[in-house]
Design an enzyme around this catalytic site. Sequence first.
Site: not given
Ligand SMILES: [Zn+2]
Length: 421
Positions: A90, A185
Amino acid sequence: MARVQSAAMRDGLLQRFLRYVRVDTQSDETSKTFPSTRGQLVLLEMLKQELNELGAADVQMTKHGYVIASIPANTRKTRVPTVAFLAHVDTAPDCSGKNVKPIVHRKYNRRVIKFPDKPGLTLDPATSPELRTAVGKDIVTASGTTLLGSDDKSGVAVVMTLVERLLRETKRKHGLIRVCFTPDEEIGRGVSKLDLRMLGADVAYTLDGGAPGEICWETFSGDSAEVTIDGITTHTMEARAKGMVNAAYLAGKLLVALPRERCAPETTEERDGFIHPMSVEGRTERTTVKFILRDFELKGLAAKRDILRGLCRGLQATEPRARVRCKIRKQYRNMAYWLRKDMRPVELAREAFAAVGLKPYDHVIRGGTDGSRLTELGLPTPNLFCGEHNAHGPLEWVAVQDMESAVTACIYLAELWGRKG
Ligand SMILES: [Zn+2]
C-alpha cells in the site's frame, strides 16, 4: 567491492518497479474492509501470479490478501533458521497514488529535476541533499501530481527480484526462505491479520527503508488516546440560565494545557517523545480529541499517559457538570526491547551489508514499522534499506542501483543465515 550487475538484470528490477507503481494501492484508514482498498488486491494478485511464473514454491494468497511463498532450502544443513523477507504494497493516504506516471532519469548529474505535470515543482539537491549520493545513478520520480510509491514498492521489487535470483543462482546455499507481501502498513494494520504460524519464520526483515546501508532496529513505542468531553447543550438565548457547558471550549482548554514546548512532534527530535493531538471533532454537546503518544522508552510513554490523564482529571475538576473520559490504547512497542536480547538478526545484516561493499549504519525510527509488532509477537524483524527518499509526497525518488544493492545484500544475508545451524 560492490558487485557489478548487468544492465539486463537492473532493467528486470526496474521494469518490475515501474509495473508496480502504476497500480493505485493507496490504503484508507476509514475503510472497514481488509485490505482497506481494492487496488491493493489487484497488485497482490499480480504478485502472486509473478511468484508462480518465477517458480516459487507454496505460493498462496490468504483470505485477508497476504501473498506468501517459499524458496526451498538448498543446503544440507538441517537446523538452519527460516528467514522471511517482507514488503508492503500500500501507499500512504497523505498523497494521491492514482495514475502514477513514473519517469526514469538516466545517469543523474546533480541537475534540478522538474516535473511535467506540475510546473514550478522541483527536486533540488539544495533541499534534498541525499540526491548527491545518486550522481551517476538512474533515478525514478513521479510526474508532479502524485507520490511515486517507492514506499514501499521499492521493497516489493527488491523482494521479488530476490526470489528470481535465489531460484536461479542455485550455487548460493541457504535455508528455507519465506517471502510475504502485506497490505495496509501505512494505516497501522499491516500485520494485524497475519498468521505467524503460517508464515513459519524464525527471523524476518522488512524491506522498507532509506539509503543503502541503513538498518533500523529501534522504533518508538506508541499508544493512542481518545478524550471524550460531554457538555450540556441549551439554546444560546437561555444558555446562562440553563447552565450551558460547552464541550468545544473545554477541548480548547485541554489543548492549551498540553506541554507543547517540550512534548510535541514539531518541537522535539531524536530520542524525545511526544503527545500529539491528531484531530478534534465536536460541538457544544460533545467534543472528541484523538491523540497519539510516542516515546522510545516505556517509562517515558507511561509518563505521557500520566500527563494526559492528569490534564483530563484537572479539566473534570474545574467543570464538574461536564464529563471527561480518557481512553488509552496500546499500539506498538520499540522492537529494541526484544532485539537487544539477541542481536544476531541485526549483526548478520551488518555483516552482509559490509560484505557487498556497503557501509552499515543504524537508523532510529521516530515511528513504528510492521516489524515493531512482529518483533513483539516473537518474530524478530529489523527493517532494511531499499532506497526510499522523500516518501509520502510528490518529490519521492529512488535510485535503481540502490534497489539493486538491497537485492545483492539480501542474497548475501540469506547465505549467511544458511551457514547457521
Ligand atoms: Zn513504508
